[in-house]
Design an enzyme around this catalytic site. Structure first.
Site, mmCIF file in Angstrom:
data_model
loop_
_atom_site.group_PDB
_atom_site.id
_atom_site.type_symbol
_atom_site.label_atom_id
_atom_site.label_comp_id
_atom_site.label_asym_id
_atom_site.label_seq_id
_atom_site.Cartn_x
_atom_site.Cartn_y
_atom_site.Cartn_z
ATOM 1 C CG ASP A 75 -2.308 12.329 -7.023
ATOM 2 O OD1 ASP A 75 -1.926 11.154 -7.186
ATOM 3 O OD2 ASP A 75 -3.341 12.622 -6.403
ATOM 4 C CG HIS A 81 -0.811 -0.243 -0.479
ATOM 5 N ND1 HIS A 81 0.555 -0.278 -0.587
ATOM 6 C CD2 HIS A 81 -1.241 0.604 -1.446
ATOM 7 C CE1 HIS A 81 0.941 0.511 -1.580
ATOM 8 N NE2 HIS A 81 -0.136 1.061 -2.119
ATOM 9 C CG HIS A 98 -2.622 3.762 0.020
ATOM 10 N ND1 HIS A 98 -1.809 4.703 -0.556
ATOM 11 C CD2 HIS A 98 -3.827 3.933 -0.557
ATOM 12 C CE1 HIS A 98 -2.500 5.396 -1.446
ATOM 13 N NE2 HIS A 98 -3.723 4.960 -1.460
ATOM 14 C CD GLU A 139 -7.740 11.711 -10.807
ATOM 15 O OE1 GLU A 139 -6.813 11.705 -9.991
ATOM 16 O OE2 GLU A 139 -8.527 10.735 -10.931
ATOM 17 C CD GLU A 172 0.121 11.120 -2.741
ATOM 18 O OE1 GLU A 172 0.137 11.850 -1.725
ATOM 19 O OE2 GLU A 172 0.536 9.940 -2.746
ATOM 20 N NE ARG A 215 5.342 7.613 -0.318
ATOM 21 C CZ ARG A 215 6.591 7.204 -0.475
ATOM 22 N NH1 ARG A 215 7.554 7.703 0.264
ATOM 23 N NH2 ARG A 215 6.887 6.295 -1.376
HETATM 24 C C1 UD1 Z 1 1.804 5.329 -4.492
HETATM 25 C C2 UD1 Z 1 1.598 6.818 -4.816
HETATM 26 C C3 UD1 Z 1 0.272 7.280 -4.246
HETATM 27 C C4 UD1 Z 1 -0.864 6.366 -4.680
HETATM 28 C C5 UD1 Z 1 -0.521 4.926 -4.349
HETATM 29 C C6 UD1 Z 1 -1.580 4.024 -4.886
HETATM 30 C C7 UD1 Z 1 3.550 8.286 -4.896
HETATM 31 C C8 UD1 Z 1 4.526 9.062 -4.126
HETATM 32 N N1 UD1 Z 1 2.646 7.595 -4.187
HETATM 33 O O1 UD1 Z 1 1.903 5.224 -3.074
HETATM 34 O O2 UD1 Z 1 0.014 8.587 -4.722
HETATM 35 O O3 UD1 Z 1 -2.025 6.746 -3.981
HETATM 36 O O4 UD1 Z 1 0.714 4.583 -4.971
HETATM 37 O O5 UD1 Z 1 -1.527 2.763 -4.318
HETATM 38 O O6 UD1 Z 1 3.603 8.281 -6.101
HETATM 39 N N2 UD1 Z 1 4.849 -2.271 -3.068
HETATM 40 C C9 UD1 Z 1 5.028 -3.564 -3.469
HETATM 41 N N3 UD1 Z 1 4.353 -3.984 -4.584
HETATM 42 C C10 UD1 Z 1 3.511 -3.207 -5.286
HETATM 43 C C11 UD1 Z 1 3.311 -1.901 -4.838
HETATM 44 C C12 UD1 Z 1 4.004 -1.439 -3.741
HETATM 45 O O7 UD1 Z 1 5.767 -4.323 -2.870
HETATM 46 O O8 UD1 Z 1 2.927 -3.665 -6.277
HETATM 47 C C13 UD1 Z 1 5.582 -1.788 -1.880
HETATM 48 C C14 UD1 Z 1 7.069 -1.533 -2.165
HETATM 49 O O9 UD1 Z 1 7.829 -1.878 -1.051
HETATM 50 C C15 UD1 Z 1 7.129 -0.017 -2.352
HETATM 51 C C16 UD1 Z 1 6.075 0.422 -1.339
HETATM 52 O O10 UD1 Z 1 5.044 -0.546 -1.447
HETATM 53 O O11 UD1 Z 1 8.395 0.535 -2.117
HETATM 54 C C17 UD1 Z 1 5.522 1.808 -1.523
HETATM 55 O O12 UD1 Z 1 5.152 2.059 -2.877
HETATM 56 P P1 UD1 Z 1 5.102 3.582 -3.419
HETATM 57 O O13 UD1 Z 1 4.648 3.556 -4.829
HETATM 58 O O14 UD1 Z 1 6.373 4.280 -3.125
HETATM 59 O O15 UD1 Z 1 4.031 4.245 -2.477
HETATM 60 P P2 UD1 Z 1 2.483 3.968 -2.334
HETATM 61 O O16 UD1 Z 1 2.112 4.165 -0.925
HETATM 62 O O17 UD1 Z 1 2.109 2.704 -3.002
HETATM 63 N N1 UDP Z 2 -8.211 -1.211 -5.873
HETATM 64 C C1 UDP Z 2 -7.955 -2.484 -6.359
HETATM 65 N N2 UDP Z 2 -7.670 -3.481 -5.462
HETATM 66 C C2 UDP Z 2 -7.616 -3.276 -4.137
HETATM 67 C C3 UDP Z 2 -7.860 -1.969 -3.634
HETATM 68 C C4 UDP Z 2 -8.143 -0.954 -4.529
HETATM 69 O O1 UDP Z 2 -7.998 -2.714 -7.564
HETATM 70 O O2 UDP Z 2 -7.363 -4.217 -3.395
HETATM 71 C C5 UDP Z 2 -8.485 -0.134 -6.844
HETATM 72 C C6 UDP Z 2 -9.690 0.751 -6.566
HETATM 73 O O3 UDP Z 2 -10.845 0.229 -7.170
HETATM 74 C C7 UDP Z 2 -9.269 2.072 -7.204
HETATM 75 C C8 UDP Z 2 -7.774 2.069 -7.061
HETATM 76 O O4 UDP Z 2 -7.383 0.737 -6.794
HETATM 77 O O5 UDP Z 2 -9.562 2.083 -8.582
HETATM 78 C C9 UDP Z 2 -7.335 2.986 -5.952
HETATM 79 O O6 UDP Z 2 -5.990 2.796 -5.731
HETATM 80 P P1 UDP Z 2 -5.250 3.251 -4.437
HETATM 81 O O7 UDP Z 2 -6.199 3.344 -3.312
HETATM 82 O O8 UDP Z 2 -4.076 2.342 -4.301
HETATM 83 O O9 UDP Z 2 -4.675 4.667 -4.848
HETATM 84 P P2 UDP Z 2 -5.285 6.152 -4.856
HETATM 85 O O10 UDP Z 2 -6.560 6.139 -5.610
HETATM 86 O O11 UDP Z 2 -5.432 6.556 -3.425
HETATM 87 O O12 UDP Z 2 -4.221 6.959 -5.513
#
Ligand code: UD1
Ligand code: UDP
Length: 384
Positions: free
Chosen positions: A99, A242, A209, A121, A135, A211
């Protein structure tokens, strides 16, 4: 030999990578398929952690991440990158997961190019447009775009049937998260953070984490956690924060500088799965963690008002506790003191998979393209 089916697998964030990795590896080792890995790098560091663990080298890397990125910037960049990758490769099928905005945009691109789309999924629903946001709409839109649906549970299949998606193209597979767990959890595991923790203390593993939780809800939850830690001397928190700047700032402001609260960088998936195994219980708003913890017999307090994973609530492994601080405190205290409740939650059955989801998915793809030579795989017969 028949021509191999060219499968383009597209993912961009940590959870998609973790759940697609077992499938990518299976596809690469099966000569019925030619696998092309495309990463958008919607996440950079957190994606690379997963690629390193599973030793996956993408053929395309769009490298799109920017600080505090907007949803439209992700969508635009993925659409542009996909035009190029699809025009170069002409895949027979594109696979996306779950998602995220990467999945929605890559799915849309595959529709624009009239390439069949498989959704791993598929069928998860809260029916609430803004929870989780974005999502819930992303996954509904991906299911509208898809041709093949890999539903992890019977309930997710039922959701798709209710929406009139073609039943013949829906396969109940179990969740690939459970396939990944089979590879990562070890008995003789250690980590630096465990050295800092009193071995007589109970560990609560936290992630947060989403939004829709950023800002006030997150602030209230963190304050409630801090109060419970102050009041109960034999617990310690491990929270791999995160990398989202909004999350990092709040976590350090409220939970920083406490010797029993360990704020650490995101863990790689091997470490995270092994720390689930060593924890007393989990608090999270993550989707994937709600599936993994029950299969390691760990109770989960879900920091959300809705879940698309009702199977875990029905089995008793998950409890939806929302983000109101009084309730968060009450539920934490109950689980820390009520041994019967703890026992019931930790012994609940795992409804999410048997570790064979990737096998079912690749067999379903082979069946879709050549039903005369490949049998339809049996559905995963999970409970609930
Ligand atoms: C995204 C997904 C969410 C998922 C989550 C898993 C969307 C809209 N959201 O949310 O569904 O649950 O990933 O973690 O697709 N950032 C870094 N380094 C990284 C990752 C993130 O610096 O490796 C920072 C960046 O500033 C980035 C911000 O986190 O802009 C947000 O990342 P983003 O992918 O937009 O949203 P998530 O909350 O991570
Ligand atoms: N996870 C990880 N390291 C962390 C926290 C979570 O590898 O520090 C893994 C966790 O085991 C799961 C996945 O990340 O498989 C979940 O990701 P996240 O919570 O970022 O996203 P969501 O599942 O909510 O989309």
């Amino acid at each position: 030999m028949e021509k191999a089916i060219k499968v383009m697998t597209v993912f961009g964030t940590r959870p998609e990578a973790i759940k697609m990795a077992p499938l990518v590896l299976k596809l690469k080792n099966d000569n019925r398929f030619e696998e092309i890995t495309v990463v958008t790098a919607q996440h950079r560091q957190m994606l690379d952690q997963v690629l390193n663990v599973f030793k996956i080298k993408p053929s395309y890397d769009f490298d799109i991440m920017s600080k505090s990125q907007s949803l439209s910037s992700i969508t635009n960049k993925v659409l542009t990158g996909m035009d190029d990758a699809i025009e170069q490769e002409h895949p027979d099928i594109v696979l996306v997961h779950g998602d995220t905005t990467t999945s929605f945009s890559a799915g849309l691109s595959s529709f624009y190019h009239k390439i069949p789309l498989g959704h791993v999924e598929a069928g998860l629903r809260t029916w609430d447009k803004y929870s989780p946001y974005p999502e819930e709409m992303n996954r509904q839109m991906v299911d509208d775009l898809a041709d093949l649906y890999f539903a992890p549970t019977t309930r997710s299949k039922d959701n798709l049937v209710k929406e009139n998606h073609p039943v013949h193209n829906i396969f109940v597979t179990g969740n690939t998260a459970i396939d990944a767990l089979r590879e990562t959890v070890r008995d003789n595991y250690n980590h630096d953070v465990l050295q800092k923790i009193n071995p007589n203390h109970r560990i609560i593993l936290v992630t947060m984490h989403r939004r829709e939780n950023q800002g006030k809800p997150m602030e209230r939850v963190f304050k409630a956690i801090k109060e419970v830690v102050d009041g109960i001397p034999d617990i310690e928190i491990i929270y791999p924060v995160h990398l989202s700047p909004r999350v990092e700032k709040l976590a350090h402001e409220i939970l920083g500088n406490d010797p029993r609260i360990h704020l650490i960088k995101p863990l790689d998936v091997v470490d995270f799965h092994n720390l689930i195994k060593r924890s007393y219980f989990i608090m999270t708003d993550s989707g994937g963690v709600q599936e993994e913890a029950p299969s390691l017999n760990k109770p989960v307090l879900v920091l959300r008002n809705t879940t698309e994973r009702p199977e875990g609530v029905a089995s008793g492994a998950l409890k939806l506790i929302g983000t109101e601080p009084d309730n968060v405190r009450k539920e934490m205290l109950e689980l820390l003191t009520d041994k019967l409740e703890y026992h019931i939650m930790s012994e609940a059955s795992n409804p999410y998979g048997d570790g064979k989801a990737s096998d079912r998915i690749i067999n379903a793809i082979a069946y879709y393209f050549d039903p005369d030579h490949n049998p339809r795989p049996d559905d995963f017969a999970g409970v609930l």
